[in-house]
Design a protein around this motif. Structure first.
Motif, mmCIF file in Angstrom:
data_model
loop_
_atom_site.group_PDB
_atom_site.id
_atom_site.type_symbol
_atom_site.label_atom_id
_atom_site.label_comp_id
_atom_site.label_asym_id
_atom_site.label_seq_id
_atom_site.Cartn_x
_atom_site.Cartn_y
_atom_site.Cartn_z
ATOM 1 N N LYS A 38 0.827 -1.199 0.000
ATOM 2 C CA LYS A 38 0.000 0.000 0.000
ATOM 3 C C LYS A 38 0.861 1.249 0.000
ATOM 4 O O LYS A 38 2.067 1.199 0.276
ATOM 5 C CB LYS A 38 -0.917 0.023 1.237
ATOM 6 C CG LYS A 38 -2.025 -1.011 1.249
ATOM 7 C CD LYS A 38 -2.878 -0.845 2.494
ATOM 8 C CE LYS A 38 -4.034 -1.807 2.520
ATOM 9 N NZ LYS A 38 -4.898 -1.622 3.714
ATOM 10 N N SER A 39 0.229 2.382 -0.278
ATOM 11 C CA SER A 39 0.865 3.678 -0.085
ATOM 12 C C SER A 39 0.444 4.225 1.275
ATOM 13 O O SER A 39 -0.407 3.643 1.960
ATOM 14 C CB SER A 39 0.445 4.643 -1.195
ATOM 15 O OG SER A 39 -0.956 4.901 -1.114
ATOM 16 N N LYS A 40 1.038 5.326 1.689
ATOM 17 C CA LYS A 40 0.652 5.936 2.962
ATOM 18 C C LYS A 40 -0.829 6.313 2.953
ATOM 19 O O LYS A 40 -1.524 6.146 3.959
ATOM 20 C CB LYS A 40 1.509 7.164 3.234
ATOM 21 C CG LYS A 40 2.939 6.860 3.624
ATOM 22 C CD LYS A 40 3.657 8.153 3.981
ATOM 23 C CE LYS A 40 5.085 7.880 4.422
ATOM 24 N NZ LYS A 40 5.796 9.133 4.791
ATOM 25 N N ASP A 42 -3.223 4.880 1.247
ATOM 26 C CA ASP A 42 -4.025 3.662 1.306
ATOM 27 C C ASP A 42 -4.144 3.142 2.736
ATOM 28 O O ASP A 42 -5.185 2.602 3.129
ATOM 29 C CB ASP A 42 -3.418 2.573 0.422
ATOM 30 C CG ASP A 42 -3.465 2.935 -1.057
ATOM 31 O OD1 ASP A 42 -4.403 3.650 -1.452
ATOM 32 O OD2 ASP A 42 -2.557 2.509 -1.795
ATOM 33 N N PRO A 51 -5.403 -1.463 -2.095
ATOM 34 C CA PRO A 51 -4.772 -0.310 -2.763
ATOM 35 C C PRO A 51 -5.237 -0.199 -4.216
ATOM 36 O O PRO A 51 -5.715 -1.170 -4.811
ATOM 37 C CB PRO A 51 -3.278 -0.648 -2.683
ATOM 38 C CG PRO A 51 -3.237 -2.150 -2.663
ATOM 39 C CD PRO A 51 -4.463 -2.574 -1.883
ATOM 40 N N HIS A 55 2.094 -1.376 -4.608
ATOM 41 C CA HIS A 55 3.304 -0.544 -4.526
ATOM 42 C C HIS A 55 4.491 -1.432 -4.157
ATOM 43 O O HIS A 55 4.961 -1.442 -3.015
ATOM 44 C CB HIS A 55 3.111 0.571 -3.495
ATOM 45 C CG HIS A 55 2.053 1.557 -3.864
ATOM 46 N ND1 HIS A 55 2.319 2.740 -4.533
ATOM 47 C CD2 HIS A 55 0.708 1.534 -3.665
ATOM 48 C CE1 HIS A 55 1.190 3.411 -4.726
ATOM 49 N NE2 HIS A 55 0.187 2.699 -4.205
ATOM 50 N N GLU A 57 7.376 -0.984 -4.926
ATOM 51 C CA GLU A 57 8.574 -0.178 -4.665
ATOM 52 C C GLU A 57 8.869 -0.086 -3.171
ATOM 53 O O GLU A 57 9.994 0.267 -2.780
ATOM 54 C CB GLU A 57 8.419 1.221 -5.250
ATOM 55 C CG GLU A 57 7.346 2.092 -4.608
ATOM 56 C CD GLU A 57 5.971 1.889 -5.236
ATOM 57 O OE1 GLU A 57 5.067 2.679 -4.927
ATOM 58 O OE2 GLU A 57 5.822 0.934 -6.034
ATOM 59 N N ASN A 58 7.877 -0.414 -2.338
ATOM 60 C CA ASN A 58 8.126 -0.427 -0.890
ATOM 61 C C ASN A 58 9.218 -1.439 -0.536
ATOM 62 O O ASN A 58 10.044 -1.202 0.354
ATOM 63 C CB ASN A 58 6.849 -0.771 -0.133
ATOM 64 C CG ASN A 58 5.797 0.316 -0.243
ATOM 65 O OD1 ASN A 58 6.115 1.492 -0.454
ATOM 66 N ND2 ASN A 58 4.535 -0.065 -0.105
ATOM 67 N N ASN A 241 6.427 5.469 8.342
ATOM 68 C CA ASN A 241 6.180 4.928 6.998
ATOM 69 C C ASN A 241 5.795 3.463 7.139
ATOM 70 O O ASN A 241 6.620 2.557 6.956
ATOM 71 C CB ASN A 241 7.416 5.093 6.122
ATOM 72 C CG ASN A 241 7.107 4.917 4.648
ATOM 73 O OD1 ASN A 241 6.126 4.261 4.289
ATOM 74 N ND2 ASN A 241 7.939 5.498 3.789
ATOM 75 N N PRO A 243 3.920 1.274 5.325
ATOM 76 C CA PRO A 243 4.098 0.315 4.222
ATOM 77 C C PRO A 243 5.537 -0.155 4.045
ATOM 78 O O PRO A 243 5.781 -1.348 3.863
ATOM 79 C CB PRO A 243 3.606 1.096 2.994
ATOM 80 C CG PRO A 243 2.663 2.104 3.545
ATOM 81 C CD PRO A 243 3.239 2.506 4.862
#
Length: 277
Positions: A38-40, A42, A51, A55, A57-58, A241, A243
Motif C-alpha cells: 500500500k501507499s501511505k 491507502d 490499494p 506498490h 517499490e516499498n 512509513n 508500508p
C-alpha cells in the motif's frame, strides 16, 4: 450430499475449529502482506482496504534504505554453520547417549537437559565478557559459536530420542555381523535418521534466523548485524512509513516461510517418525 451425511458431528465440529484456527493464524500475515503493497494514503483508508495498485517499490525502498542486503547475507553466513555444526554434533552425541555406555552418562544427560532450559538472558553478560576477552566482539564467530553451544543440548536430546525409536532388530543384526560403531552410525543410523535430522535442521534454522539477543549484545557494527537486529534499527527510522516498515518485516520472515514450505513433508515425517514403530 451423501459425503456430508457420513461425517459425524464431532468430526464436523473439529474441522470447523481447525478452519477457524487456520483463519486466525493466517489473517495477520495476509494483513502484513496487504499493508506492504500500500501507499501511505491507502493505509489511512483502513487495514482491509485494497490499494489502487500494488506498490512493490516499498520492498525496493526497504531493501536499499534498510541495508537488508548486508543483513540478509549476514544471517545466511551465521545460520548455515550453526545448523550444520549443531546437527552434526547432535548426531554424534545423540548416538552416544542412545546406544553407548560410559561413566556419568545420566549425569551428563541431566546437565544437557538443564542447559537447554537456561534462557540466554541468564548468561548473556558473562558471555559478553568472555567474547570480549577472546577478542571476538563484532565478528561472525561471536554470532556462530554461542548459538552452536546453545543448540547442542536440544540437538542431542532430540536425536537421541529419535534414535531410540529405530528398529532394534536392524541394529542388533549389524552388531552380530561385526559392524563397528562408526559403520553403524554411517550406514544404518544416518539413513534412517534423515527425516528427524531434517526436522531438527528446520527447527534450528528458524531459531537461529530469529535470534535477536546474542547479535544485539555481541555486535554493534552494522556490517555484522543480522536481519532481526537490522529490523530494529530500520523500525526506528521508518516508524511513520508503515508500508515500507511492513515490507521490511516481510523480507525478514520470507526465508522462513519458503524454507518451511519446501521442507514441510520432511518436517511432518520427522515429527511422526516413531509413531508407527
Amino acid at each position: 450430499m451423501s459425503r456430508w451425511s457420513n461425517i459425524s458431528a464431532g468430526t464436523l465440529f473439529l474441522r470447523i475449529v481447525l478452519w477457524l484456527l487456520a483463519f486466525v493464524t493466517i489473517t495477520p500475515f495476509l494483513l502484513l502482506l496487504l499493508t506492504s503493497i500500500k501507499s501511505k494514503a491507502d493505509v489511512l483508508q483502513g487495514a482491509f482496504a485494497l490499494p489502487a495498485y500494488p506498490h512493490f517499490e516499498n520492498y525496493v525502498d526497504a531493501w536499499n534504505a534498510g541495508h537488508f542486503n548486508i543483513y540478509f547475507w549476514n544471517s545466511i553466513i551465521v545460520v548455515i554453520p550453526v545448523v550444520a555444526a549443531s546437527v552434526f554434533l547432535g548426531l554424534l552425541t545423540g548416538f552416544a547417549f542412545a546406544y553407548l555406555s560410559f561413566p556419568f552418562r545420566r549425569t551428563l544427560f541431566a546437565i544437557l537437559t538443564l542447559g537447554m532450559m537456561v534462557p540466554a538472558e541468564a548468561f548473556i553478560i558473562p558471555l559478553y565478557y568472555e567474547m570480549r576477552y577472546l577478542g571476538l566482539i563484532n565478528t561472525y564467530a561471536a554470532l556462530i559459536l554461542p548459538q552452536i553451544a546453545m543448540s547442542i543440548p536440544f540437538s542431542t536430546i532430540f536425536l537421541a530420542s529419535a534414535m531410540q525409536q529405530l528398529p532394534e532388530e536392524v541394529l542388533e543384526a549389524a552388531v552380530l555381523d561385526g559392524a563397528g560403531r562408526f559403520y553403524i552410525l554411517r550406514k544404518i543410523v544416518i539413513p534412517l535418521m534423515v527425516p528427524a535430522m531434517s526436522t531438527l535442521a528446520l527447527f534450528l534454522f528458524i531459531w537461529t534466523w530469529n535470534e535477536f539477543l546474542i547479535p544485539f549484545i555481541l555486535v554493534n557494527d552494522d556490517d555484522y548485524r543480522t536481519l532481526p537486529l537490522g529490523m530494529l534499527f530500520f523500525q526506528g527510522r521508518y516508524t511513520v512509513n508503515t508500508p515500507v516498515l511492513t515490507a521490511g518485516a516481510v523480507i525478514v520472515i520470507f526465508p522462513l516461510i519458503v524454507t518451511y514450505l519446501i521442507f514441510q513433508r520432511r518436517f511432518i515425517a520427522g515429527l511422526t517418525a516413531g509413531a508407527t514403530k
